[in-house]
Design an enzyme around this catalytic site. Sequence first.
Site, mmCIF file in Angstrom:
data_model
loop_
_atom_site.group_PDB
_atom_site.id
_atom_site.type_symbol
_atom_site.label_atom_id
_atom_site.label_comp_id
_atom_site.label_asym_id
_atom_site.label_seq_id
_atom_site.Cartn_x
_atom_site.Cartn_y
_atom_site.Cartn_z
ATOM 1 N N HIS A 93 0.830 -1.208 0.000
ATOM 2 C CA HIS A 93 0.000 0.000 0.000
ATOM 3 C C HIS A 93 0.862 1.254 0.000
ATOM 4 O O HIS A 93 0.511 2.259 -0.624
ATOM 5 C CB HIS A 93 -0.949 -0.041 1.194
ATOM 6 C CG HIS A 93 -1.839 -1.239 1.172
ATOM 7 N ND1 HIS A 93 -2.982 -1.294 0.411
ATOM 8 C CD2 HIS A 93 -1.719 -2.453 1.778
ATOM 9 C CE1 HIS A 93 -3.542 -2.485 0.562
ATOM 10 N NE2 HIS A 93 -2.793 -3.202 1.383
ATOM 11 N N ARG A 102 -0.330 7.634 -10.222
ATOM 12 C CA ARG A 102 -1.533 6.871 -9.914
ATOM 13 C C ARG A 102 -2.458 7.621 -8.971
ATOM 14 O O ARG A 102 -3.633 7.872 -9.270
ATOM 15 C CB ARG A 102 -1.140 5.527 -9.299
ATOM 16 C CG ARG A 102 -2.263 4.794 -8.579
ATOM 17 C CD ARG A 102 -1.689 3.764 -7.617
ATOM 18 N NE ARG A 102 -2.707 3.062 -6.860
ATOM 19 C CZ ARG A 102 -3.198 3.460 -5.689
ATOM 20 N NH1 ARG A 102 -2.769 4.601 -5.144
ATOM 21 N NH2 ARG A 102 -4.113 2.750 -5.056
ATOM 22 N N GLY A 126 -12.040 -2.911 -3.411
ATOM 23 C CA GLY A 126 -10.632 -3.108 -3.070
ATOM 24 C C GLY A 126 -10.058 -1.834 -2.490
ATOM 25 O O GLY A 126 -9.121 -1.248 -3.018
ATOM 26 N N ASP A 148 -12.989 -4.425 1.138
ATOM 27 C CA ASP A 148 -11.711 -5.107 0.926
ATOM 28 C C ASP A 148 -11.694 -6.407 1.708
ATOM 29 O O ASP A 148 -12.129 -6.462 2.857
ATOM 30 C CB ASP A 148 -10.533 -4.227 1.343
ATOM 31 C CG ASP A 148 -9.261 -4.598 0.607
ATOM 32 O OD1 ASP A 148 -8.818 -5.755 0.730
ATOM 33 O OD2 ASP A 148 -8.711 -3.743 -0.106
ATOM 34 N N GLU A 177 -18.076 -10.291 -3.678
ATOM 35 C CA GLU A 177 -19.021 -11.347 -4.019
ATOM 36 C C GLU A 177 -19.864 -11.791 -2.828
ATOM 37 O O GLU A 177 -20.905 -12.439 -3.013
ATOM 38 C CB GLU A 177 -18.262 -12.554 -4.580
ATOM 39 C CG GLU A 177 -17.604 -12.320 -5.930
ATOM 40 C CD GLU A 177 -16.264 -11.608 -5.844
ATOM 41 O OE1 GLU A 177 -15.652 -11.396 -6.899
ATOM 42 O OE2 GLU A 177 -15.824 -11.242 -4.722
ATOM 43 N N GLU A 191 -9.213 0.822 -8.080
ATOM 44 C CA GLU A 191 -7.909 0.747 -8.739
ATOM 45 C C GLU A 191 -7.610 -0.733 -8.878
ATOM 46 O O GLU A 191 -6.952 -1.335 -8.044
ATOM 47 C CB GLU A 191 -6.850 1.489 -7.917
ATOM 48 C CG GLU A 191 -5.567 1.743 -8.687
ATOM 49 C CD GLU A 191 -4.592 0.602 -8.563
ATOM 50 O OE1 GLU A 191 -4.742 -0.382 -9.333
ATOM 51 O OE2 GLU A 191 -3.705 0.671 -7.709
ATOM 52 N N GLU A 200 -3.899 -10.632 -12.063
ATOM 53 C CA GLU A 200 -4.596 -10.678 -10.774
ATOM 54 C C GLU A 200 -6.106 -10.816 -10.913
ATOM 55 O O GLU A 200 -6.792 -11.120 -9.948
ATOM 56 C CB GLU A 200 -4.299 -9.458 -9.887
ATOM 57 C CG GLU A 200 -2.858 -9.366 -9.447
ATOM 58 C CD GLU A 200 -2.620 -8.198 -8.515
ATOM 59 O OE1 GLU A 200 -3.591 -7.523 -8.137
ATOM 60 O OE2 GLU A 200 -1.462 -7.975 -8.164
#
Length: 435
Positions: A93, A102, A126, A148, A177, A191, A200
């Site tokens: 992070h 970014r 996320g 997350d 989900e 992101e 990923e």
Amino acid sequence: MQSGGDFSNGFHGDHHRELELEDKQGPSLSSFGRAKKRSHAGARDPRGGLANVLRVSDQLGEHKSLETSESSPPPCTDFDVAYFHSYAHVGIHEEMIKDRARTETYREAIMQHQSLIEGKVVVDVGCGTGILSIFCAQAGAKRVYAVDASDIAVQAKEVVKANGLSDKVIVLHGRVEDVEIDEEVDVIISEWMGYMLLYESMLGSVITARDRWLKPGGLILPSHATLYMAPISHPDRYSHSIDFWRNVYGIDMSAMMQLAKQCAFEEPSVESISGENVLTWPEVVKHIDCKTIKIQELDSVTARYKFNSMMRAPMHGFAFWFDVEFSGPASSPAKNTSETSIASGSSSISPSGEVNQKKRTNPSDALVLSTSPESPPTHWQQTIVYFYDPIDVEQDQVIEGSVTLSQSKENKRFMNIHLEYSSAGRSFVKESVMR
């Protein structure tokens, strides 16, 4: 994987298949050493149950839990658990947040679309440390659901509390989900991009969030993404990793060179190159509209390409990079071509290393985050698929073939790369796995 006895100059005659077999063992944290993005989905407790899966109605006390008739979410595998654990480490992070290109582009995109965020409900897929969720709250969002699966969500909740935003930002520790949000949302921000854009497989969770909660006409940031490829020449890399063995302190160690080639070039390499390394204009591998793409489209992506070399040079492989665009609901992405930028603010590379870059001229222009070799550096860098041996190309020589990117059947977060290429009557195949 090839045995040393079958390896001859990197190719079997003119048609050499370079295979990398999938790992059949269980996952480990080191399997995700390349992971540079947040996890997007929810971690399974090592004892077998989903950890910390929350219903928003339970947390807010505003709504009664709603029963859904949706099909069961996909199971959380051991590979997923390892992936989520890898994002609990602060270093990942820190690297992302310190990536100014970014982080500042995302903040600018949020402020550029403030009129569509203010007073609205947002989902951050996320969320990591919660920085994008906080940016949205600062832009006036009515409520932000920060989702997350990694244990970094625990710290995100503390960060939100320390900034006095607990009434606006609700941190949900679980998979997209699996968590429940009992209202529709106006905005999805994430992101999600991995190396080579699709590594990923995090985009699948953004699609899941979109299909579960996004209102018709809602905003997704980023709205579009495009993956590019181009042939490159990189003699310094080859010299550093391979030619080094020709003379080591006066000792002939050239017998090490074949093994060195396999070790150095068997897997894709994430590194930074410059426009001077690029031999031709880039070609589009895949363009993604985040409002319409289906999860099934991510299983396998195939594109054909045809390049004309604009110089005489050794070709060492292909480079891949991507752009993402932050367009509002009424905006349309710029037309994709191999010789123009995808959108204002993105760049295309000339073989001489020059860059065609269109700056945004007014606030209504689409904002673009580019990871091209001529754009400001990012932690994504570029992804290089190297040949075991370079191919000499002449000016105007045609290089053509196809590339297929597919999710590993064993672990969808790994990416299989099947690259076919031909030039001057010779054909080659390179296969590898990005782990």
